[in-house]
Write a protein that holds these residues in place. Structure first.
Motif, short mmCIF file in Angstrom:
data_model
loop_
_atom_site.label_atom_id
_atom_site.label_comp_id
_atom_site.label_asym_id
_atom_site.label_seq_id
_atom_site.Cartn_x
_atom_site.Cartn_y
_atom_site.Cartn_z
N ARG A 179 0.84 -1.20 0.00
CA ARG A 179 0.00 0.00 0.00
C ARG A 179 0.87 1.25 0.00
N LYS A 180 0.53 2.21 -0.85
CA LYS A 180 1.32 3.43 -0.98
C LYS A 180 0.87 4.48 0.02
N GLY A 181 1.81 5.21 0.57
CA GLY A 181 1.48 6.34 1.41
C GLY A 181 0.75 5.99 2.68
N MET A 182 1.00 4.83 3.23
CA MET A 182 0.29 4.39 4.43
C MET A 182 0.40 5.45 5.52
N GLY A 183 -0.75 5.91 6.01
CA GLY A 183 -0.77 6.89 7.08
C GLY A 183 -0.55 8.32 6.65
N VAL A 184 -0.49 8.58 5.33
CA VAL A 184 -0.21 9.92 4.82
C VAL A 184 -1.39 10.41 3.99
N LEU A 185 -1.80 11.65 4.22
CA LEU A 185 -2.76 12.33 3.36
C LEU A 185 -2.02 13.49 2.70
N VAL A 186 -2.10 13.59 1.37
CA VAL A 186 -1.49 14.71 0.66
C VAL A 186 -2.58 15.76 0.51
N GLY A 187 -2.40 16.93 1.14
CA GLY A 187 -3.47 17.92 1.24
C GLY A 187 -3.40 19.04 0.23
N PHE A 188 -4.60 19.47 -0.22
CA PHE A 188 -4.75 20.57 -1.17
C PHE A 188 -5.97 21.40 -0.77
N ARG A 189 -5.90 22.70 -0.94
CA ARG A 189 -7.10 23.53 -0.83
C ARG A 189 -7.97 23.19 -2.03
N ALA A 190 -9.26 23.03 -1.80
CA ALA A 190 -10.16 22.60 -2.88
C ALA A 190 -10.27 23.62 -4.01
N GLY A 191 -10.12 24.90 -3.71
CA GLY A 191 -10.23 25.92 -4.74
C GLY A 191 -11.66 26.43 -4.86
N SER A 192 -11.89 27.24 -5.85
CA SER A 192 -13.18 27.94 -5.98
C SER A 192 -14.35 27.01 -6.26
N ASP A 193 -14.12 25.87 -6.87
CA ASP A 193 -15.21 24.94 -7.17
C ASP A 193 -15.62 24.11 -5.95
N GLY A 194 -14.75 24.03 -4.95
CA GLY A 194 -15.08 23.34 -3.71
C GLY A 194 -14.91 21.83 -3.75
N VAL A 195 -15.08 21.23 -2.58
CA VAL A 195 -14.86 19.79 -2.43
C VAL A 195 -15.91 18.96 -3.15
N ASP A 196 -17.12 19.49 -3.29
CA ASP A 196 -18.15 18.72 -4.00
C ASP A 196 -17.77 18.49 -5.46
N ALA A 197 -17.20 19.50 -6.10
CA ALA A 197 -16.77 19.36 -7.49
C ALA A 197 -15.63 18.37 -7.61
N VAL A 198 -14.68 18.42 -6.69
CA VAL A 198 -13.56 17.46 -6.71
C VAL A 198 -14.10 16.05 -6.52
#
Length: 123
Positions: free
Chosen positions: A64-83
C-alpha cells in the motif's frame, strides 16, 4: 529589495503507470506543467506541485502506498463537491465530504496507485 525566489513545497509520488496517473490527475483538475520522463510535473491551483515519478525498470512498487499519509490541497473555488464528483466520474474511491471539528469540509480521494489526496475548504 526583491525576495529571492524559493522552491514551494512539493510531493513526489512513485507511480506504476504514468499515463494512467496523468489522466487521473488531469481529470481532477491538475494542470500539467512539465513532462520529462521519468518525471511528470503537475500543479494544483497554481500553487501546489505534484511530481509523478516512474520508477526505474525492474523496481517493483509493492504494498500500500502512502500508508498513514494524506497529501493535502485547498479545494479551490469549485469546492470539495466538485472534486468529489470528478473523482467519482473517474471511478476513484471518495470519502466524504466530512465536516471536521477544526472547521473544514474535506474529501479524501484515492488515486490509481493508492495514494490518498485530501481536498479541503472552509466549513
Amino acid at each position: 529589495m526583491d525576495k529571492p525566489q524559493t522552491m514551494r513545497s512539493f510531493v513526489k509520488l512513485l507511480v506504476t503507470d504514468a499515463q494512467d496517473s496523468v489522466r487521473f490527475y488531469e481529470g481532477l483538475g491538475f494542470e500539467r506543467v512539465a513532462s520529462e520522463p521519468p518525471i511528470l510535473r503537475l500543479q494544483w491551483g497554481g500553487e501546489s506541485d505534484v511530481y509523478l515519478v516512474s520508477p526505474p525498470p525492474g523496481l517493483k512498487l509493492e504494498g500500500r502506498k502512502g500508508m498513514g499519509v494524506l497529501v493535502g490541497f485547498r479545494a479551490g473555488s469549485d469546492g470539495v463537491d466538485a472534486v468529489a464528483a470528478k473523482a467519482a466520474a473517474l471511478g476513484a474511491p471518495v470519502e466524504g465530504p466530512t465536516v471536521q471539528p477544526w472547521y473544514t469540509r474535506e474529501v479524501v480521494v484515492t488515486d490509481p496507485d493508492g495514494y490518498r489526496l485530501n481536498f479541503i475548504e472552509p466549513a
